[in-house]
Design an enzyme around this catalytic site. Structure first.
Site, PDB file in Angstrom:
ATOM      1  N   CYS A   1       2.948 -12.398 -20.963  1.00 47.83           N
ATOM      2  CA  CYS A   1       3.453 -12.262 -19.737  1.00 47.83           C
ATOM      3  C   CYS A   1       4.077 -13.607 -19.787  1.00 47.83           C
ATOM      4  O   CYS A   1       3.363 -14.683 -19.601  1.00 47.83           O
ATOM      5  CB  CYS A   1       2.799 -12.091 -18.646  1.00 47.83           C
ATOM      6  SG  CYS A   1       3.719 -12.218 -16.802  1.00 47.83           S
TER       7      CYS A   1
ATOM      8  N   CYS B   1      11.353 -12.102 -21.108  1.00 52.62           N
ATOM      9  CA  CYS B   1      10.368 -11.286 -19.991  1.00 52.62           C
ATOM     10  C   CYS B   1       9.871 -10.134 -20.929  1.00 52.62           C
ATOM     11  O   CYS B   1      10.557  -9.721 -21.515  1.00 52.62           O
ATOM     12  CB  CYS B   1      10.974 -10.983 -18.746  1.00 52.62           C
ATOM     13  SG  CYS B   1       9.991  -9.605 -18.011  1.00 52.62           S
TER      14      CYS B   1
HETATM   15  N1  DGL Z   1       6.416  -9.208 -18.298  1.00 52.44           N
HETATM   16  C1  DGL Z   1       6.367 -10.325 -17.389  1.00 52.44           C
HETATM   17  C2  DGL Z   1       7.122 -11.643 -18.024  1.00 52.44           C
HETATM   18  O1  DGL Z   1       6.951 -11.597 -19.426  1.00 52.44           O
HETATM   19  C3  DGL Z   1       6.424 -10.581 -15.925  1.00 52.44           C
HETATM   20  C4  DGL Z   1       7.302  -9.814 -15.200  1.00 52.44           C
HETATM   21  C5  DGL Z   1       6.984  -9.948 -13.686  1.00 52.44           C
HETATM   22  O2  DGL Z   1       6.094  -9.379 -13.231  1.00 52.44           O
HETATM   23  O3  DGL Z   1       7.880 -10.254 -12.994  1.00 52.44           O
HETATM   24  O4  DGL Z   1       7.437 -12.659 -17.687  1.00 52.44           O
END
Ligand code: DGL
Length: 272
Positions: A81, A191
């Site tokens: 993440c 993301c």
């Molecule tokens: N998948 C996440 C990232 O890589 C976070 C997405 C979220 O929860 O806003 O930033």
């Protein structure tokens, strides 16, 4: 005759976490790169999205998620993440007893593209604002080449299993119309939810930008980094073994409702 030295292998699983399903895009790369490893995937789906939260909240949630995996006996942790990396990676590395690997927006390979076009970095609002990402950007040869755009709303739809090619035109046009017609050499999917909507992003880019608009994400590089870290720490799984099952899905949300979406995202074609 001397006996060949005995190699020790470590059968414990690797923990992977994300605010929700984004880290599944990393997990796909990890399963290819490390076919002998077992994984526990933890999606903090109940608390997604992280990207509209404060740094303090993200840090707290990331710590809880990471600790729940360490309590399950994982031998290494992947922060899949970008938002959690930006807010929490230093604290996690300091506090956890296992090696920690993390994804980060792939601006380096994107900025290495020749050309006079811009590099568009799409991420959560939090990632674009946090100092860790800003410091990464400042280390690029021409930081001003990068246009950072926070894209709230995308994660919520991916969390519901919505990944259709035309399902994001409203959000993309709201966030990107200010650079209509720009020459874009590369688009960084900053993301881990965004690789799932690569067709939607490419479609929008082909209609509204000029330039190659090549897509980049950090997942393959992070999977290779995980392999190096497991080897360096002597905690790789036996390469002769193919574990079954290879992935255990855990979530802070409703597991019965969410598991079919997890399974779908694990298999859906992502081609770019
Ligand atoms: N998948 C996440 C990232 O890589 C976070 C997405 C979220 O929860 O806003 O930033």
């Amino acid at each position: 005759m001397t006996e060949a030295p005995k190699t020790e292998y470590d059968p414990r699983p690797v923990g992977v976490f994300d605010s929700g399903f984004g880290g599944v895009s990393f997990l796909r790369n990890a399963l290819v790169e490390l076919p002998s490893e077992r994984f526990i995937y933890y999606g903090d789906n109940k608390n997604a999205p992280y990207g509209s939260r404060s740094e303090e909240e993200i840090l707290l949630l990331a710590e809880n998620a990471a600790e729940s995996l360490v309590d399950r006996g994982v031998k290494a942790l992947v922060v899949a993440c970008n938002t959690a990396t930006s807010a929490a990676i230093n604290v996690l590395r300091e506090r956890l007893s296992v090696p920690v690997v993390s994804v980060e927006p792939a601006i380096k390979p994107a900025c290495a593209m020749p050309g006079d076009g811009k590099v568009l970095m799409l991420a959560t609002l939090a990632t674009t604002k946090l100092s860790r990402y800003r410091a990464l950007q400042s280390r690029m040869p021409d930081p001003a080449r990068i246009i950072n755009v926070g894209c709230p709303g995308i994660v919520e739809r991916v969390e519901m299993g919505e990944i259709g090619e035309t399902a994001f035109d409203d959000i993309l046009s709201e966030r990107l119309s200010f650079i209509e017609g720009a020459k874009i050499d590369g688009i960084v999917l900053g993301c881990t939810h965004f690789p799932f909507i690569a067709p939607a992003i490419s479609r929008y880019a082909s209609m509204h930008f000029t330039g190659e608009c090549r897509l980049f994400d950090g997942n393959a590089g992070t999977a290779r980094q995980l392999k190096r870290v497991l080897n360096a720490n002597g905690i790789s799984a036996d390469p002769e073994l193919a574990p079954d099952p290879q992935v255990l899905f855990l979530t802070s949300g409703d597991k019965d409702a969410l598991e079919p979406i997890f399974e779908m995202l694990l298999k859906v074609p992502i081609g770019y």
